[in-house]
Write a protein that holds these residues in place. Structure first.
Motif, short mmCIF file in Angstrom:
data_model
loop_
_atom_site.label_atom_id
_atom_site.label_comp_id
_atom_site.label_asym_id
_atom_site.label_seq_id
_atom_site.Cartn_x
_atom_site.Cartn_y
_atom_site.Cartn_z
N LEU A 125 0.83 -1.21 0.00
CA LEU A 125 0.00 0.00 0.00
C LEU A 125 0.86 1.26 0.00
O LEU A 125 0.57 2.22 -0.72
CB LEU A 125 -0.92 0.00 1.22
CG LEU A 125 -2.07 -1.03 1.18
CD1 LEU A 125 -2.78 -1.09 2.53
CD2 LEU A 125 -3.07 -0.71 0.07
N LEU A 126 1.91 1.27 0.80
CA LEU A 126 2.82 2.42 0.84
C LEU A 126 3.44 2.67 -0.53
O LEU A 126 3.57 3.82 -0.97
CB LEU A 126 3.91 2.20 1.88
CG LEU A 126 3.47 2.22 3.34
CD1 LEU A 126 4.59 1.71 4.24
CD2 LEU A 126 3.07 3.63 3.76
N ALA A 127 3.81 1.59 -1.20
CA ALA A 127 4.43 1.72 -2.52
C ALA A 127 3.48 2.29 -3.56
O ALA A 127 3.92 2.86 -4.56
CB ALA A 127 4.95 0.36 -2.98
N ARG A 128 2.19 2.16 -3.31
CA ARG A 128 1.19 2.68 -4.25
C ARG A 128 0.60 4.00 -3.78
O ARG A 128 -0.45 4.44 -4.26
CB ARG A 128 0.08 1.65 -4.46
CG ARG A 128 0.55 0.41 -5.21
CD ARG A 128 0.93 0.76 -6.66
NE ARG A 128 1.32 -0.41 -7.42
CZ ARG A 128 2.57 -0.78 -7.64
NH1 ARG A 128 3.55 -0.06 -7.12
NH2 ARG A 128 2.86 -1.85 -8.35
N GLY A 129 1.25 4.64 -2.81
CA GLY A 129 0.85 6.00 -2.43
C GLY A 129 -0.18 6.12 -1.34
O GLY A 129 -0.72 7.22 -1.11
N HIS A 130 -0.50 5.04 -0.64
CA HIS A 130 -1.48 5.09 0.44
C HIS A 130 -0.75 5.19 1.78
O HIS A 130 -0.01 4.29 2.16
CB HIS A 130 -2.37 3.85 0.42
CG HIS A 130 -3.17 3.69 -0.82
ND1 HIS A 130 -4.26 4.47 -1.10
CD2 HIS A 130 -3.01 2.84 -1.89
CE1 HIS A 130 -4.78 4.11 -2.28
NE2 HIS A 130 -4.04 3.13 -2.78
N ALA A 131 -1.00 6.29 2.49
CA ALA A 131 -0.36 6.48 3.79
C ALA A 131 -0.93 5.50 4.80
O ALA A 131 -2.07 5.05 4.69
CB ALA A 131 -0.57 7.92 4.28
N ILE A 132 -0.12 5.17 5.81
CA ILE A 132 -0.53 4.23 6.85
C ILE A 132 -0.23 4.84 8.21
O ILE A 132 0.85 5.39 8.43
CB ILE A 132 0.20 2.87 6.71
CG1 ILE A 132 -0.24 2.17 5.43
CG2 ILE A 132 -0.06 1.98 7.92
CD1 ILE A 132 0.50 0.88 5.14
#
Length: 950
Positions: free
Chosen positions: A621-628
């Motif tokens: 998810l991080l690699a696709r631009g979604h913050a966690i």
């Protein structure tokens, strides 16, 4: 030093006279600065001591009762002679001056520490009693001393003035309409800053005419609105602001200051008292919309949903007098008063993060409290505790207390054990300003001071607005039943608007004609809005979701499957990157094997365990631009030592989170160990999720049942926000759940409570049983545009169970399955089907293998809600109608999933030709036994019952 140190100082001084080297260097310097140091003086001084005479530099009673000019009968020299003179007049005069200045310094400190106790805070004029510690006589200071010119180091900006002038300025500063508590702050720089700001102005601003007129106009806005509503809607509940109308100019001035400080957005949280007034006069909600809600002419619009008018939120734009623009959001709020506090903080933090506002200066948090709730609700302490923690800091919250001086019908002495309602805030290194709400110009000074403090030090600050309720708890309540004396005084009082108008007219700052014009203008506008609300074609404004939510939706769950696949090679590379540490990082030796295993999973050589599947979900998810953002008690390591997302160098103590270093263009990731708080932190994360539709926001309980300490957040916000307020959230709650003999409080996440509140597709309740299922569930939560809170019952013993693994290909190519069908048996030939959830599946599977049964099917319900009847019955497609259908759970019969299944699907099973039979522990008031032996016995009996007759 204080008054209890005096005898000790006397003894030290005698030691010093006898032998200066016998005391510390610090004390030698202290004594020497007041003494004539010639050899002759020293000899006389020592001679006096050798004859047994004692000299005091303290303000003991004998020395302080008759201070006068040196040489007189009541002089300091005469006193020194009686107690033991040095024999040198110059020295004795210096000693006298030293003693007097010590007393003055101590008195000055008392004003700073306790002056607020003498301040005239109560608009009703109730006498707060005498404060002897503020009396000069208590320190041996006579009327003659009042006229002495002192060089007091304690009051730097009034050097050279007489003691009388000094005390007058101190009384003006600390004992008029403002009471300041700040001496509990340890940082001297902060105390000095506050002292300078307050004492240099005597805590009173010289307001320009336009500001005074603005204050009056805001008071008029507040009072005329309340009077109009009370007249038009007789007996209706409004939770009127009357008695505390100064709140409106207070917030008005705070917003003006915020604009000066570069604030661009403000998030507010407040309870119901004065809420309609704030919406009308601060957020500029059209009065016609408020009036329409009183009549409620179209109930169909709110069938089964909505909320009362004084719980609703609103947002709008604000333009300051100097042209600054701010966006203001008032959070929706349930009746549980203070629980909105951390929700507003979470929203503030999220807005700051979205702006890249790492200095926490562009978005400000404002919380409006009630006095009884601020003192009484434990979530207030949780809120304050978050203020300076890295994971929750928002750059300082402005706390405003509407001090009614009564809670519903409860007197302060019945509702708190403290002097002030605000005393809990003294846990922080922040100032607390108490102010008389009927002195609007004192309020203006406090606002300027509080806002400048917040801007300077980025800490919370408290304004305690002393006021009263003119009409009781609500307009239908009779406060004179329980507060007859208070309301007798209230009935005699004119409103604060009239009082301030009289003051301005006396100063020549406003004319009667101007005041009448202001009233006429506002009344006519309200009449016009009222008439418009009566138009049968009128449709009230409804605020839609913010612009960031335009691509997202709520309502029923979409039937289309969500593609959560991910390139297998890249997945492996990302997991490998999430295990890399910097060169020279000294890793704990026990973690080296764990990291090595994760690298084996990354390459596909080993199957994924639970924690690594979670790591893979985060990384992809991080690699696709979604913050966690993940927070919770000990979540960096994981309660069960499974996550280890943050590594600690065993030599230096430095920390490193590999998830932050996956790629140069990756999204932001935050993992914060939370304080030992559930309600406050869960509220914060839910608030954060309201402004983070494209992020994965998670809260993890240390044990599943710990969320019961935050039941209010779940009931009032998470489960019902869409239905009440049309607000969406994608918050994930991770709740460790499983019966492993750890006792009643560490086994159950109380899934039955979540399932009992499910309706209208409001939340998701899932209990995945494989790492791949968990991986796809987390990815699905972000990738699909449907936004609902997600409750995940996560495992404990299964974290390291040898069978709870998934191949890398399952993560790369699979998808989340709501129901997992048993592929090890032929459903058309089974005698018994066991539906189950969670850990017990593996217990049942093991027992089936041991019994060598091939005619028993195990079907796992992975998504408990939303769950449709057609989907559940379809999972049994091909099962003979004469087969037995059991539902097996670890939990007692009155808990767990069984009550929900029976209520919602029992008839459907019967219609399909089956009877759903429960296999559970016996009904119980407690989730489980506290005995491991008893647990094992019960578990064995449970499994035996499931296979009985086969």
């Amino acid at each position: 030093m204080n008054s209890f140190s005096l005898d000790y100082i006397d003894d030290l001084y005698v030691q010093y006279i006898q032998d200066p080297e016998s005391v510390s260097e610090t004390w030698r310097q202290y004594f020497e600065q007041f003494l004539v140091s010639s050899p002759a003086t020293a000899r006389k001084r020592n001679a006096g001591v050798s004859q047994g005479r004692r000299v005091s530099v303290s303000n003991s009673a004998a020395a302080g009762t008759s201070a006068g000019k040196p040489g007189g009968n009541g002089s300091a020299l005469a006193v020194a002679e009686r107690r033991g003179s040095t024999g040198d007049e110059a020295t004795d005069q210096a000693l006298w001056m030293s003693r007097m200045q010590d007393r003055v310094n101590q008195l000055v400190r008392e004003y700073r520490v306790r002056g607020h106790l003498k301040a005239q805070l109560d608009p009703l004029g109730i006498d707060r009693g005498d404060r002897p510690e503020l009396s000069p006589q208590r320190y041996g200071l006579s009327e003659t001393d009042m006229q002495r010119r002192l060089d007091s180091s304690a009051v730097e900006h009034v050097k050279g003035d007489t003691l009388d002038v000094i005390l007058t300025k101190l009384r003006n500063t600390y004992c008029r309409s403002i009471g300041a508590q700040f001496m509990h702050i340890d940082d001297r720089n902060i105390r000095d800053w506050l002292q300078q700001r307050m004492e240099s102005t005597e805590n009173r601003l010289d307001l320009p005419h336009e500001t005074q007129r603005r204050i009056y106009a805001r008071l008029a806005d507040a009072s005329i609105f309340e009077e109009f509503v009370r007249r038009k809607f007789v007996g209706a509940k409004t939770f009127s602001l009357e008695g505390a109308e100064t709140l409106i100019p207070l917030i008005d001035l705070a917003l003006e200051k915020a604009g000066e400080h570069g604030v661009q957005e403000v998030v507010m949280g407040m309870a119901h008292r004065g809420r309609l007034n704030v919406m009308a006069n601060i957020l500029k909600k059209r009065a016609m919309n408020i009036f329409w809600s009183f009549d409620d002419p179209n109930p169909e619009l709110s069938r089964g949903g909505g909320d009362v008018r004084y719980h609703l939120g609103y947002s709008s734009d604000w333009k300051t007098a100097r042209g600054d623009h701010l966006h203001i959001s008032l959070c929706f709020n349930p009746s549980h008063l203070e629980y909105v506090n951390t929700v507003a903080m979470g929203r503030t933090r999220c807005k700051q993060d979205h702006r890249g506002d790492t200095d926490r200066r562009q978005v400000m948090n404002v919380l409006v409290h009630g006095d009884a709730a601020f003192a009484g609700e434990g979530v207030v302490q949780e809120t304050l505790n978050l203020s300076q923690l890295d994971g929750y800091r928002v750059g300082g919250t402005l706390h405003i207390i509407i001090n009614n001086q009564v809670g519903f019908t409860t007197e302060p002495e019945q509702g708190r054990s403290t002097t002030y309602a605000t005393d809990v805030a003294k846990m922080l290194q922040i100032p607390i300003f108490h102010v008389n709400g009927e002195d609007p110009e004192a309020v203006a000074q406090v606002v300027a001071l509080a806002m400048d403090f917040r801007n300077e030090f980025q800490r919370d600050v408290v304004i305690d607005l002393y006021a009263f309720r003119r009409w009781g708890h609500n307009e239908g309540d009779e406060p004179r039943f329980t507060q007859p004396r208070m309301y007798a005084e209230i009935d005699r009082r004119a409103g604060v608007r009239e009082q301030y108008l009289n003051r301005l007219k006396a100063l020549g700052k406003i004319s009667e004609e101007e005041a009448e014009e202001i009233q006429k203008e506002r009344t006519e506008k309200l009449e016009s809005e009222f008439d418009a609300s009566k138009n049968h074609q009128f449709v009230p404004d409804t605020q839609t979701l913010a612009a960031g939510w335009s691509d997202y939706f709520g309502g029923p769950e979409p039937v289309e499957p969500t593609d959560t696949s991910f390139d297998e090679t890249l997945l492996g590379e990302l997991v490998d990157a999430a295990t890399r540490l910097p060169e020279g990082f000294a890793q704990h030796k026990k973690l080296k094997r764990l990291i090595a295993n994760r690298r084996g999973m990354a390459t596909g050589e080993k199957p994924f365990d639970w924690a690594t599947a979670e790591l893979a979900a985060f990384a992809t998810l991080l690699a696709r631009g979604h913050a966690i953002r993940l927070t919770g008690q000990d979540c960096q390591r994981g309660t069960f030592s499974q996550r280890h997302a943050v590594q600690h160098d065993v030599k230096t103590g430095a920390t490193y989170m590999p998830l932050e270093h996956l790629a140069t263009n990756q999204a932001r990731v935050e993992l914060h160990n939370s304080p030992l708080s559930e309600a406050g932190v869960l509220g914060f994360e839910w608030g954060y999720s309201l402004d983070a539709p494209d992020s994965l926001v998670l809260w993890e309980a240390q044990f599943g049942d710990f969320w019961n300490c935050a039941q209010v957040i779940v009931d009032q916000f998470i489960a019902s926000a869409e239905d009440k307020w049309n607000r969406l959230s994608g918050l994930v709650m991770l709740l460790p759940h499983g019966f492993e003999g750890q006792g009643p409080e560490h086994c159950s996440a109380r899934v039955e409570r979540f399932l009992a509140m499910t309706a209208e597709h409001n939340i998701q309740v899932c209990q995945p049983t494989t790492p791949a299922q968990y991986f796809h569930l987390l990815r699905r939560q972000v990738i699909r545009k449907w936004r609902k809170p997600l409750i995940v019952l996560t495992p404990k013993s299964l974290l390291r169970h040898p069978e709870v693994v998934s191949d890398r290909k399952e993560l790369a190519e699979g998808a989340f399955e709501r129901i997992l069908i048993d592929k090890d048996v032929d459903l058309s030939k089974v005698r018994r089907v066991m539906l189950c959830t969670g850990k017990i599946y593996y217990d049942l599977k093991k027992s089936r293998q041991e019994r060598e049964l091939d005619d028993v099917a195990l079907i796992r319900l992975e998504q408990l809600y939303p769950l449709e009847s057609d989907e559940l019955i379809a999972a049994l497609d091909g099962v003979p109608r004469n087969a037995e259908i059991f539902f097996v759970q670890d939990e007692p019969r009155n808990m767990g999933t069984w009550p929900y299944l029976k209520l919602n699907f029992g008839d459907d099973f019967h219609s399909a030709g089956w009877t759903l039979v429960p296999i559970t522990r016996a009904e119980s008031a407690s989730p489980s036994t506290g005995s491991m032996a008893a647990h094992l016995m019960e578990q064995k009996e449970l499994i035996e019952a499931a296979f009985a007759g086969l």
